[in-house]
Scaffold this active site. Structure first.
Site, PDB file in Angstrom:
ATOM      1  N   ALA A   1     -17.072   5.268  -9.891  1.00 50.75           N
ATOM      2  CA  ALA A   1     -18.240   5.454  -9.034  1.00 50.75           C
ATOM      3  C   ALA A   1     -18.072   6.698  -8.173  1.00 50.75           C
ATOM      4  CB  ALA A   1     -18.429   4.250  -8.100  1.00 50.75           C
TER       5      ALA A   1
ATOM      6  N   SER B   1     -17.821   6.940  -4.792  1.00 48.20           N
ATOM      7  CA  SER B   1     -17.545   5.765  -3.966  1.00 48.20           C
ATOM      8  C   SER B   1     -17.655   6.011  -2.465  1.00 48.20           C
ATOM      9  CB  SER B   1     -16.143   5.223  -4.289  1.00 48.20           C
ATOM     10  OG  SER B   1     -15.181   6.199  -3.949  1.00 48.20           O
TER      11      SER B   1
ATOM     12  N   HIS C   1     -11.524  -2.140   1.122  1.00 48.36           N
ATOM     13  CA  HIS C   1     -10.114  -2.377   0.800  1.00 48.36           C
ATOM     14  C   HIS C   1      -9.408  -1.036   0.697  1.00 48.36           C
ATOM     15  CE1 HIS C   1     -12.738  -2.530  -2.678  1.00 48.36           C
ATOM     16  NE2 HIS C   1     -11.782  -2.047  -3.420  1.00 48.36           N
TER      17      HIS C   1
ATOM     18  N   GLY D   1      -8.845   6.188  -9.703  1.00 48.78           N
ATOM     19  CA  GLY D   1      -9.109   5.855  -8.302  1.00 48.78           C
ATOM     20  C   GLY D   1      -8.065   4.899  -7.738  1.00 48.78           C
ATOM     21  N   GLN D   2      -8.233   4.565  -6.465  1.00 45.06           N
ATOM     22  CA  GLN D   2      -7.295   3.655  -5.792  1.00 45.06           C
ATOM     23  C   GLN D   2      -7.167   2.324  -6.546  1.00 45.06           C
ATOM     24  OE1 GLN D   2      -7.274   2.312  -1.336  1.00 45.06           O
ATOM     25  NE2 GLN D   2      -8.784   1.020  -2.328  1.00 45.06           N
TER      26      GLN D   2
ATOM     27  N   ASP E   1     -17.285   9.665 -19.745  1.00 45.83           N
ATOM     28  CA  ASP E   1     -17.970   9.754 -18.461  1.00 45.83           C
ATOM     29  C   ASP E   1     -19.002   8.636 -18.382  1.00 45.83           C
ATOM     30  OD1 ASP E   1     -18.391  12.256 -16.290  1.00 45.83           O
ATOM     31  OD2 ASP E   1     -20.074  10.847 -16.443  1.00 45.83           O
TER      32      ASP E   1
ATOM     33  N   THR F   1     -19.999  -4.268  -3.949  1.00 42.41           N
ATOM     34  CA  THR F   1     -19.512  -3.845  -2.639  1.00 42.41           C
ATOM     35  C   THR F   1     -20.251  -4.511  -1.480  1.00 42.41           C
ATOM     36  OG1 THR F   1     -19.569  -1.947  -1.110  1.00 42.41           O
ATOM     37  CG2 THR F   1     -21.005  -1.829  -3.011  1.00 42.41           C
TER      38      THR F   1
ATOM     39  N   GLU G   1     -21.228  -3.024   0.964  1.00 40.21           N
ATOM     40  CA  GLU G   1     -22.281  -2.106   1.421  1.00 40.21           C
ATOM     41  C   GLU G   1     -23.661  -2.591   0.968  1.00 40.21           C
ATOM     42  OE1 GLU G   1     -22.247   0.773   3.410  1.00 40.21           O
ATOM     43  OE2 GLU G   1     -20.206   0.163   3.907  1.00 40.21           O
TER      44      GLU G   1
ATOM     45  N   ARG H   1      -5.761   5.395  -0.742  1.00 41.88           N
ATOM     46  CA  ARG H   1      -7.154   5.586  -0.351  1.00 41.88           C
ATOM     47  C   ARG H   1      -7.451   7.081  -0.217  1.00 41.88           C
ATOM     48  NH1 ARG H   1     -12.150   3.392  -0.699  1.00 41.88           N
ATOM     49  NH2 ARG H   1     -12.717   2.114   1.109  1.00 41.88           N
TER      50      ARG H   1
HETATM   51  P1  GDP Z   1     -17.614   2.511   4.234  1.00 37.77           P
HETATM   52  O1  GDP Z   1     -17.690   1.210   4.960  1.00 37.77           O
HETATM   53  O2  GDP Z   1     -17.587   2.362   2.753  1.00 37.77           O
HETATM   54  O3  GDP Z   1     -18.653   3.493   4.661  1.00 37.77           O
HETATM   55  O4  GDP Z   1     -16.141   3.101   4.585  1.00 37.77           O
HETATM   56  P2  GDP Z   1     -15.669   4.319   5.501  1.00 37.77           P
HETATM   57  O5  GDP Z   1     -14.200   4.169   5.634  1.00 37.77           O
HETATM   58  O6  GDP Z   1     -16.163   5.628   4.975  1.00 37.77           O
HETATM   59  O7  GDP Z   1     -16.393   4.068   6.913  1.00 37.77           O
HETATM   60  C1  GDP Z   1     -16.180   2.902   7.662  1.00 37.77           C
HETATM   61  C2  GDP Z   1     -16.871   3.014   9.012  1.00 37.77           C
HETATM   62  O8  GDP Z   1     -16.201   3.995   9.809  1.00 37.77           O
HETATM   63  C3  GDP Z   1     -18.350   3.457   8.962  1.00 37.77           C
HETATM   64  O9  GDP Z   1     -19.084   2.663   9.852  1.00 37.77           O
HETATM   65  C4  GDP Z   1     -18.310   4.889   9.459  1.00 37.77           C
HETATM   66  O10 GDP Z   1     -19.501   5.323  10.095  1.00 37.77           O
HETATM   67  C5  GDP Z   1     -17.164   4.798  10.464  1.00 37.77           C
HETATM   68  N1  GDP Z   1     -16.598   6.109  10.803  1.00 37.77           N
HETATM   69  C6  GDP Z   1     -16.481   6.636  12.052  1.00 37.77           C
HETATM   70  N2  GDP Z   1     -15.957   7.869  11.991  1.00 37.77           N
HETATM   71  C7  GDP Z   1     -15.746   8.145  10.677  1.00 37.77           C
HETATM   72  C8  GDP Z   1     -15.229   9.284   9.985  1.00 37.77           C
HETATM   73  O11 GDP Z   1     -14.862  10.288  10.573  1.00 37.77           O
HETATM   74  N3  GDP Z   1     -15.159   9.183   8.620  1.00 37.77           N
HETATM   75  C9  GDP Z   1     -15.555   8.064   7.953  1.00 37.77           C
HETATM   76  N4  GDP Z   1     -15.442   8.012   6.616  1.00 37.77           N
HETATM   77  N5  GDP Z   1     -16.073   6.992   8.586  1.00 37.77           N
HETATM   78  C10 GDP Z   1     -16.147   7.027   9.920  1.00 37.77           C
END
Ligand code: GDP
Length: 323
Positions: free
Chosen positions: A84, A86, A181, A13-14, A60, A127, A129, A186
């Site tokens: 993960a 991820s 990050h 991964g990254q 795994d 995370t 999250e 990515r």
């Molecule tokens: P996360 O914080 O781990 O969910 O990282 P992401 O890069 O997947 O998403 C970051 C934020 O960007 C979230 O609030 C998404 O809802 C928002 N977002 C808006 N449009 C998009 C999209 O087209 N793809 C993704 N991945 N996220 C999006």
């Protein structure tokens, strides 16, 4: 030969790629657990130039016996659990897999460490999250968790398992609560890379529009290359602990897009299309981390601004697409 040996899950991964490079530069023997896939998963290790220097062990996260074997083969003194499922979005489509890999998988790694070498130092990739529906404007190690996705729920199990193994068995186990990050490595499903790749394609005339979901959400974005240094610093401390790793700044997806388009002389609003398909069943509206503890105790600090990060990613995508 060095006598320091590290084992990394999620080495393809990254963060696995950047951490491998960092540990190799510090003289470690670096081993990685490799889950065999039919597609090419080694491109990131090639891109950072370490593919011939790391040693890959088939295994795994869902297979405890393979992790025990990896611990025995590597004789690792430091174990970094970066493996993960991820991507938050996918976790609603595959909640059970996400729980097995991100939650139970972390417990499997902790068990393998406990069984083979309880003295080995353990790092868990936790995370932001886990903060989800935020309970404080700025989140730190004392902020209550409120996950908003199957991903966040599974990661919370892994986080508490790490704390519990530290308290139950006296293990040197640390949980790095890393905010988003990013880097040129990515995955394309994450919003920053989706944007920088699209910006490069639009600039090169290969694509016209960029379809995104909720562009009002805010994230605390840093550079993955800076963040892996915090992981290593955690395992060098006298005892394991929990640390927030973040920049302390938050930016909307919309403003991040403006930086990316602006870098190649384009305007985001001329190409952005909002597509409900990319909205999530439950959203994390805003994340903003307080890295004060990591700065004070680890001597860590973020070195790369969001502007530098996004322009680095756009430039890398321009180079890839023009090659
Ligand atoms: P996360 O914080 O781990 O969910 O990282 P992401 O890069 O997947 O998403 C970051 C934020 O960007 C979230 O609030 C998404 O809802 C928002 N977002 C808006 N449009 C998009 C999209 O087209 N793809 C993704 N991945 N996220 C999006």
């Amino acid at each position: 030969m060095s006598n320091k040996s590290a084992l990394i899950t999620g080495i393809t991964g990254q963060d696995g790629a950047y951490l491998s490079k960092l540990l190799l530069s510090k003289g470690y023997d670096v081993y990685g657990v490799l889950a065999r896939r039919s597609t090419d998963t080694l491109w990131r290790l090639r891109e950072v130039g370490v593919q011939d220097d790391v040693r890959l062990i088939d295994g795994d996260l869902t297979d405890l016996s393979s992790l025990i074997r990896a611990m025995e083969t590597s004789k690792a003194g430091e174990v970094y659990n970066l493996g993960a499922q991820s991507f938050v979005g996918t976790s609603w489509q595959q909640p059970l897999l996400t729980a097995q890999v991100d939650g139970v998988g972390a417990l499997n790694v902790l068990e393998a460490v406990r069984i083979v070498n309880k003295q080995a130092r353990f790092y868990q990739a936790s995370t932001s999250e886990m903060f989800g529906l935020i309970q404080a404007e700025m989140q730190d190690e004392t902020t209550p968790f409120y996950p908003r996705s199957p991903y966040g729920v599974a990661k919370l199990m892994a986080h508490w398992a790490t704390v519990n193994y530290r308290e139950s068995f006296g293990m040197h186990a640390s949980s790095g609560i890393l905010f988003n990050h990013e880097s040129p490595l990515r995955g394309i499903e994450f919003v920053t890379r989706k944007v920088t790749d699209a910006v490069a394609r639009i600039k090169l005339g290969r694509q016209k529009e960029l379809r995104l979901g909720n562009i009002d959400s805010k994230r605390d974005w840093g550079f993955a290359g800076d963040y892996v240094e915090a992981m290593w610093l955690m395992t060098q401390q006298p005892a394991g602990d929990d640390y927030v790793v973040a920049t302390g700044l938050t930016t909307t997806v919309r403003d991040m897009c403006e930086i990316a388009f602006g870098h190649v002389g384009l305007k985001a609003d001329e190409h952005l299309v909002i597509d409900p398909a990319f909205f999530r069943p439950a959203e994390v509206d805003v994340l903003l981390g307080n890295p004060a503890k990591a700065m004070a105790k680890l001597g860590w600090k973020p070195k790369t601004s969001l502007e530098q990060l996004i322009t680095m990613m756009v430039d890398a995508d321009m180079r890839r697409l023009s090659a």
